[in-house]
Write a protein that holds these residues in place. Structure first.
Motif: not given
Lengths: 323, 252
Positions: B47-49, B73-79, B155-156, B185-189
């Protein structure tokens, strides 16, 4: 506490001191024991000095960057067989064309051919890394070491079968020497180093992130594959430039890079890179002064560097800094 | 929304992730549970490439993760992965500052400084911010890494076993923190967890994986049931209601 003691001197202070020492070393090298006409001494020593500074810069930068992209503090381009490839190419040329033809060929052309071969080699190695299912860096490192052994054995085999006269010429070329700098190559090497540095400068903001490891770098949005390829090409150019100028020096990069990591409080590249370059310059120019003035050319700087560097390498291995 | 469409991954001859179809709606805390080798971490890495897939696609808000530029992607999703060994010598604050890299490309602004301080405070790292990572305990290091991910402010947020190395107090604090990130904060965790009871008490949704496939998914009430867990883990479970929480026991 030990870390506190290490942190006493700010990084900028260390850099300034190192820079001053390097400048003094350069000035001493140019003027010490000068007898006779300045119009002869200045260009004569100037060429040597320029070569040493270029080599110091290339070896320091290539080693630090290589260690950054491989996340390793022990292996360097030379230990990985980049230098061995250079020796192989040289040996191959002499075997095929004979020493006289090779010596009479344009050294600049030879340089470009060698440079091209090194870049090709590093890119092939890199492909290897990302093609297999196991994408570990250890795989790359092992493959590199095996290549190094292969290249060395092949060169040695060829050296057994070439004409003894050719062998003498070859041996002279393959032995690192700061006294017989290839001054014809100075211009083109400087140009290549400048170009490589410019390319590296453009991706410099990724260096610290790459040092966090592949996964973190990707997670933080660094196009890992592209940037590491660029850096590998830069490293290949720098290594070929320095090897073409003075010959292979295996442990020097390791020595100055480790020294820079030790002396600098943290491992950010804006501290470590200039520190490694300055240490390399001090070691080369200072070492050459000591050899020329104190030992009266009785020994070669290359030998001393390899001796100290080799000891240091063993020390690092014993201390288990491999991680 | 993260949409996982028929994703597979093969290591050598073994299929580790086997045609997973999954939709992770925006918001809330989703836990992925399952036995060892179920493919949880591999799925998270795809998912996080961090690793490529052999088949299928993953999109994050409609962006295909294998084709979208890394920094977008790095501004939308972190891993955050489990194993974060590194050779670099950094202070805690320097590490956390890397979380801002996708936004500032290495030039820290005043705003970045605020993000960093907030992340440090969230994870109670104020007193440790000048310390070097190699001087910290495993749990402190883990918190520093989590602070870095928070600082990335995406966000994710995906975490592979974020409770590893944490003592009980910090494990609970960590889960509360992630909960708060999702709620306030409305994040998707999305977290991979080994401890079923943490998953039960903190998740909005639980995804159970087995043998590279999604075995079950649903709310904690639907998943934390003896027959469901027994089918997934292959061992006996008892479920107790304690203070309104579903607690699974499996120790004897």
């Amino acid at each position: 506490m030990l870390p506190e003691a290490k942190r006493k001197m700010p990084p900028l202070g260390i850099l300034l001191v190192a820079g001053a020492v390097a400048l003094v070393a350069c000035a001493l090298f140019m003027t010490l024991g000068a007898k006779g006409s300045w119009s002869f001494i200045l260009p004569f020593r100037g060429k040597k000095l320029a070569a040493m500074l270029l080599v110091a810069f290339s070896i320091a930068v290539s080693t630090v960057l290589f260690q950054t992209i491989t996340n390793n503090r022990i292996l360097t381009p030379s230990i990985m067989g980049f230098d061995a490839l250079y020796a192989l190419i040289q040996t191959g040329f002499i075997l095929m064309f004979g020493a006289t033809r090779v010596s009479s060929a344009d050294p600049r052309l030879m340089f470009l051919v060698e440079c091209g071969a090194m870049i090709l080699f590093s890119c092939v190695l890199y492909r290897w890394l990302f093609s297999g299912a196991a994408r570990s860096l250890h795989q790359l490192l092992l493959v590199g070491i095996i290549f190094g052994v292969l290249f060395r054995s092949l060169s040695q085999f060829m050296q057994r079968i070439i004409d003894p006269n050719d062998f003498i010429v070859l041996q002279d070329r393959l032995f690192a020497s700061f006294n017989t700098v290839e001054s014809d190559l100075l211009g083109i090497a400087a140009l290549m180093i400048a170009a490589a540095t410019l390319v590296a400068w453009r991706v410099a903001h990724t260096f610290d992130v790459l040092a966090l490891g592949r996964e973190m770098a990707i997670g933080l949005g660094v196009p890992h594959r592209r940037v590491t390829t660029i850096i590998l090409v830069v490293v290949a150019v720098l290594v070929s430039a320095s090897t073409a100028l003075v010959g292979p020096v295996t442990f020097f990069g390791l020595l100055v890079a480790s020294l820079a990591y030790q002396m600098m409080p943290d491992s950010r590249h804006r501290h470590v890179l200039p520190a490694a370059v300055l240490f390399a310059m001090i070691a080369l120019v200072g070492g050459q002064i000591v050899l020329e003035r104190i030992f009266a050319f009785d020994t070669a700087l290359g030998i001393v560097i390899e001796f100290v560097g080799g000891l240091f390498f063993i020390l690092l291995l014993i201390r288990g800094a491999a991680r | 929304m993260i949409r996982i469409d028929n994703v597979s991954k093969r290591y050598g001859g073994t299929l580790v992730v086997d045609g997973v179809d999954l939709t992770l709606a925006g918001g809330g805390l989703t836990s992925i549970i399952g036995p060892n080798g179920a493919g949880k971490s591999t799925l998270l890495s795809m998912i996080s490439r961090l690793i490529g897939m052999d088949a299928g696609t993953v999109t994050v808000d409609g962006l295909d993760v294998t084709r979208t530029p890394g920094d977008v992607l790095a501004r939308r999703l972190s891993i955050l992965r489990q194993d974060n060994a590194m050779t670099a010598r950094l202070t805690v604050r320097d590490l956390v500052a890397f979380g801002r890299y996708p936004h500032n490309k290495g030039r820290l602004t005043v705003d970045d400084g605020r993000h960093i301080d907030r992340a440090l405070a969230y994870l109670e790292l104020d007193g440790l911010k000048g310390r070097f990572l190699d001087e910290l305990s495993g749990g402190q290091r883990q918190r520093a890494f989590v602070a870095m991910v928070l600082c990335q402010d995406t966000d994710y947020m995906l975490f592979d076993e974020p409770l590893n190395n944490l003592d009980i107090k910090h494990a609970v604090t960590m889960m509360r923190l992630l909960r708060r990130a999702a709620e306030d904060l409305g994040k998707t965790v999305v977290v991979v967890l080994h401890d079923i009871n943490f998953a039960s008490c903190h998740s909005d949704r639980i995804i159970a994986m087995k043998n590279g496939r999604v075995a079950e998914q649903g709310s904690p009430e639907e998943i934390v049931r003896a027959e469901v867990l027994e089918a997934i883990y292959g061992t006996a479970f008892a479920i107790h209601m304690i203070d309104g929480q579903r607690i699974a026991t499996y120790f004897r």
